[in-house]
Write an enzyme that holds these catalytic residues in place. Structure first.
Site, PDB file in Angstrom:
ATOM      1  N   ASN A  49       0.842  -1.193   0.000  1.00  0.00           N
ATOM      2  CA  ASN A  49       0.000   0.000   0.000  1.00  0.00           C
ATOM      3  C   ASN A  49       0.874   1.238   0.000  1.00  0.00           C
ATOM      4  O   ASN A  49       2.021   1.209   0.471  1.00  0.00           O
ATOM      5  CB  ASN A  49      -0.915   0.023   1.234  1.00  0.00           C
ATOM      6  CG  ASN A  49      -1.877  -1.145   1.276  1.00  0.00           C
ATOM      7  OD1 ASN A  49      -2.216  -1.719   0.244  1.00  0.00           O
ATOM      8  ND2 ASN A  49      -2.320  -1.498   2.458  1.00  0.00           N
ATOM      9  N   HIS A  62      -6.273   1.231  12.926  1.00  0.00           N
ATOM     10  CA  HIS A  62      -6.845   0.160  12.118  1.00  0.00           C
ATOM     11  C   HIS A  62      -6.282  -1.202  12.524  1.00  0.00           C
ATOM     12  O   HIS A  62      -5.139  -1.314  12.941  1.00  0.00           O
ATOM     13  CB  HIS A  62      -6.542   0.404  10.633  1.00  0.00           C
ATOM     14  CG  HIS A  62      -7.113   1.691  10.119  1.00  0.00           C
ATOM     15  ND1 HIS A  62      -6.547   2.404   9.086  1.00  0.00           N
ATOM     16  CD2 HIS A  62      -8.204   2.406  10.504  1.00  0.00           C
ATOM     17  CE1 HIS A  62      -7.263   3.487   8.846  1.00  0.00           C
ATOM     18  NE2 HIS A  62      -8.263   3.511   9.690  1.00  0.00           N
ATOM     19  N   LYS A  72       1.909  -5.631   9.331  1.00  0.00           N
ATOM     20  CA  LYS A  72       2.343  -4.525   8.485  1.00  0.00           C
ATOM     21  C   LYS A  72       3.798  -4.179   8.777  1.00  0.00           C
ATOM     22  O   LYS A  72       4.211  -4.128   9.937  1.00  0.00           O
ATOM     23  CB  LYS A  72       1.482  -3.286   8.728  1.00  0.00           C
ATOM     24  CG  LYS A  72       0.022  -3.460   8.384  1.00  0.00           C
ATOM     25  CD  LYS A  72      -0.796  -2.240   8.789  1.00  0.00           C
ATOM     26  CE  LYS A  72      -2.268  -2.439   8.477  1.00  0.00           C
ATOM     27  NZ  LYS A  72      -3.085  -1.310   8.988  1.00  0.00           N
ATOM     28  N   TYR A 132       3.564   0.574   2.830  1.00  0.00           N
ATOM     29  CA  TYR A 132       3.174  -0.557   3.660  1.00  0.00           C
ATOM     30  C   TYR A 132       3.469  -1.863   2.928  1.00  0.00           C
ATOM     31  O   TYR A 132       3.096  -2.030   1.759  1.00  0.00           O
ATOM     32  CB  TYR A 132       1.669  -0.584   3.926  1.00  0.00           C
ATOM     33  CG  TYR A 132       0.963   0.651   4.360  1.00  0.00           C
ATOM     34  CD1 TYR A 132       0.300   0.695   5.593  1.00  0.00           C
ATOM     35  CD2 TYR A 132       0.860   1.768   3.527  1.00  0.00           C
ATOM     36  CE1 TYR A 132      -0.424   1.813   5.988  1.00  0.00           C
ATOM     37  CE2 TYR A 132       0.144   2.893   3.924  1.00  0.00           C
ATOM     38  CZ  TYR A 132      -0.496   2.906   5.146  1.00  0.00           C
ATOM     39  OH  TYR A 132      -1.212   4.011   5.527  1.00  0.00           O
ATOM     40  N   GLU A 143     -11.946  -5.792   8.369  1.00  0.00           N
ATOM     41  CA  GLU A 143     -11.210  -4.604   8.808  1.00  0.00           C
ATOM     42  C   GLU A 143     -12.027  -3.805   9.819  1.00  0.00           C
ATOM     43  O   GLU A 143     -13.240  -3.631   9.660  1.00  0.00           O
ATOM     44  CB  GLU A 143     -10.892  -3.713   7.605  1.00  0.00           C
ATOM     45  CG  GLU A 143     -10.009  -4.370   6.572  1.00  0.00           C
ATOM     46  CD  GLU A 143      -8.554  -4.394   6.990  1.00  0.00           C
ATOM     47  OE1 GLU A 143      -8.146  -3.536   7.782  1.00  0.00           O
ATOM     48  OE2 GLU A 143      -7.833  -5.279   6.504  1.00  0.00           O
ATOM     49  N   ASP A 171     -12.911   7.033  10.424  1.00  0.00           N
ATOM     50  CA  ASP A 171     -12.077   7.042  11.620  1.00  0.00           C
ATOM     51  C   ASP A 171     -12.691   7.900  12.716  1.00  0.00           C
ATOM     52  O   ASP A 171     -12.607   7.567  13.905  1.00  0.00           O
ATOM     53  CB  ASP A 171     -10.670   7.547  11.294  1.00  0.00           C
ATOM     54  CG  ASP A 171      -9.849   6.528  10.517  1.00  0.00           C
ATOM     55  OD1 ASP A 171     -10.242   5.345  10.483  1.00  0.00           O
ATOM     56  OD2 ASP A 171      -8.824   6.917   9.924  1.00  0.00           O
TER      57      ASP A 171
END
Length: 207
Positions: A49, A62, A72, A132, A143, A171
């Protein structure tokens, strides 16, 4: 490659050596040998990402359902940011605690976040890029998020913000850590530990 491990299990910081010369600079932010020694298994790469953020943008907190979860490995190739990892694993000895590191395009430090941990960051300047390396692909149904401004979590944004924080609507509307726990959204520490052990056993079987 210099490696630093945090009190929260599953969080490691990697600082590579840079090689500047008259042409510019060369650096390797991810090196498998150092990663293997610190984590005990390879990083499975399923997706990369790339995000670009303006100053004062906060992304996160997240996380993904475990199993399989999403580990990650992140670094900042342009700009600078404060990267934060939150232990949201129910039953963890460090549940509710967080670790933070500054990532930038000067030292090219990277931060590894294991499956089951929450991840967020604050961009300190315009056009800040975060790269990422993700162990699993994006799965919208698995998610979740936690409010990055949750007062009880006390994430360190106020020390670095130069204005009002900029958040996505998703968020901003995310539950607090306590609310997420009540909703049963958070991963269990034992489940995460079993996942880490499985990854190490798979690596040992292939070695």
């Amino acid at each position: 490659m210099r490696v630093r491990s945090f009190e929260i299990s599953g969080v490691h910081e990697f600082t590579p050596k840079s090689f500047p010369d008259h042409r510019g600079l060369f650096v390797a932010p991810f090196q498998e040998s150092a990663f293997l020694e610190a984590v005990g298994h390879p990083l499975r790469l399923a997706q990369t990402n790339h995000s670009v953020s303006a100053r004062n943008v906060i992304r996160g907190v997240h996380f993904a359902d475990v199993p399989p979860g999403q580990a990650k490995y992140v670094y900042c190739p342009q700009g600078s940011l404060i990267d934060v990892v939150v232990d949201i694993r129910v039953g963890s000895p460090t549940f509710g605690q967080w670790a933070a590191a500054k990532l930038d395009s000067t030292e090219y430090r990277a931060l590894y976040t294991a499956e089951g941990l929450g991840h967020a960051f604050l961009a300190l300047e315009d056009d800040t890029v975060l790269a990422y390396l993700c162990s699993t692909p994006f799965n919208p149904s698995a998610e979740h998020g936690i409010a990055p401004l949750d007062a009880e979590l006390g994430l360190p944004w106020e020390h670095y913000l130069s204005g009002e924080p900029v958040l996505s609507e998703k968020d901003r509307a995310a539950p607090t850590l306590a609310e997420a726990a009540e909703l049963g959204l958070l991963p269990a520490y034992e489940t995460c530990q079993a996942r880490y052990a499985e990854l190490r056993e798979q690596h040992a079987a292939r070695s």
